[in-house]
Design an enzyme around this catalytic site. Structure first.
Site, PDB file in Angstrom:
ATOM      1  N   LYS A 180      38.149  -5.116 -27.307  1.00  0.00           N
ATOM      2  CA  LYS A 180      38.100  -4.019 -26.340  1.00  0.00           C
ATOM      3  C   LYS A 180      37.867  -4.539 -24.920  1.00  0.00           C
ATOM      4  CE  LYS A 180      38.896  -0.485 -28.997  1.00  0.00           C
ATOM      5  NZ  LYS A 180      40.137   0.314 -28.841  1.00  0.00           N
TER       6      LYS A 180
ATOM      7  N   TYR B 132      35.551  -6.847 -32.657  1.00  0.00           N
ATOM      8  CA  TYR B 132      35.772  -5.558 -32.020  1.00  0.00           C
ATOM      9  C   TYR B 132      35.424  -5.581 -30.535  1.00  0.00           C
ATOM     10  CZ  TYR B 132      35.744  -0.542 -31.188  1.00  0.00           C
ATOM     11  OH  TYR B 132      36.003   0.708 -30.680  1.00  0.00           O
TER      12      TYR B 132
END
Length: 244
Positions: free
Chosen positions: A167, A163
């Site tokens: 990002k 994750y």
């Protein structure tokens, strides 16, 4: 009437954005992977007085659905004014840098990074037909390399390989995209903050209302508004600007 497409918009922050853009008088395309679910959501919204909302099937990992969605918007609107790349996944947790599989990392990147690029590139021609095109990439404070390198940051100990890196990559893409389109577009990465949603089992302290308001504030800017910036609802100053 200006139009907006929001991916991943059938629940949580995406759904709240649909409501807020509808209130602002835009025609809203509610992007959803499952068209039946999207239709049910729009039916409920219409019953509650929200207007000019249409569900549109779009899976950011499926190129055919992206092109099909673009064709619908082009046929009905002729252009697109605002693109909100909101669809995202967290992946299975925990995500250790030592043993998270390449397959798991790729799965998260397919939605959070490559999916954003795919949607943006397909819809770029329609956005270029707008007088004031806007692209907002919904990111996370967890994508900030500066903050993740600071032991005093309140989320310093939350390290999730798939994750966090997806990002951070999305933020980098936003910078490059904004630079290449700086003469006509406003393109920013916007972190809604740690918000209570299905995404995090409602563990966040923020509300979807606050998140949506923050995103709108930094999306619907005037011609003098910033581009290539990173805003975060968790930054406690009036600018909301986050370090990269």
């Amino acid at each position: 009437m200006d139009s907006v497409l929001i991916t991943g918009a059938n629940r949580s922050i995406g759904l709240e954005l649909v409501k807020e853009f509808s209130k602002k008088g835009l025609f809203v395309y509610l992007g959803t992977r499952d068209l039946e679910k999207g239709q049910a959501v729009v039916k409920e919204l219409s019953a509650n007085g929200f207007q000019n909302i249409k569900p549109i099937q779009i899976d950011v990992t499926n190129p055919d659905t992206i092109v099909a969605a673009k064709n619908i918007v082009e046929r009905e609107q002729g252009k697109l004014d605002v693109l909100i790349n909101n669809a995202g996944i967290s992946g299975e947790l925990p995500q250790s840098a030592l043993d998270t599989s390449i397959a798991d990392i790729q799965n998260v990147f397919d939605t959070n990074f490559f999916g954003v690029i795919s949607v943006t590139q397909v819809f770029l021609d329609l956005l270029k037909k707008s007088e004031s095109p806007r692209i907002t990439n919904i990111t996370s404070g967890l994508g900030s390399l500066t903050l993740h390198s600071d032991p005093n940051w309140k989320y310093y100990n939350f390290k999730a390989t798939s994750y966090v890196t997806s990002k951070a990559a999305l933020n980098a893409y936003t910078i490059v995209l904004a630079y290449e389109l700086k003469d006509s577009f406003k393109i920013n990465a916007i972190d809604p903050g740690y918000t209570a949603t299905d995404f995090n089992h409602h563990s966040g302290p923020g509300s979807v209302g606050s998140a949506a308001a923050f995103i709108l504030k930094h999306t619907l800017t005037d011609e003098n508004g910033p581009t290539g910036q990173f805003f975060s609802n968790d930054i406690e100053d009036e600018t909301g600007i986050s370090p990269w």
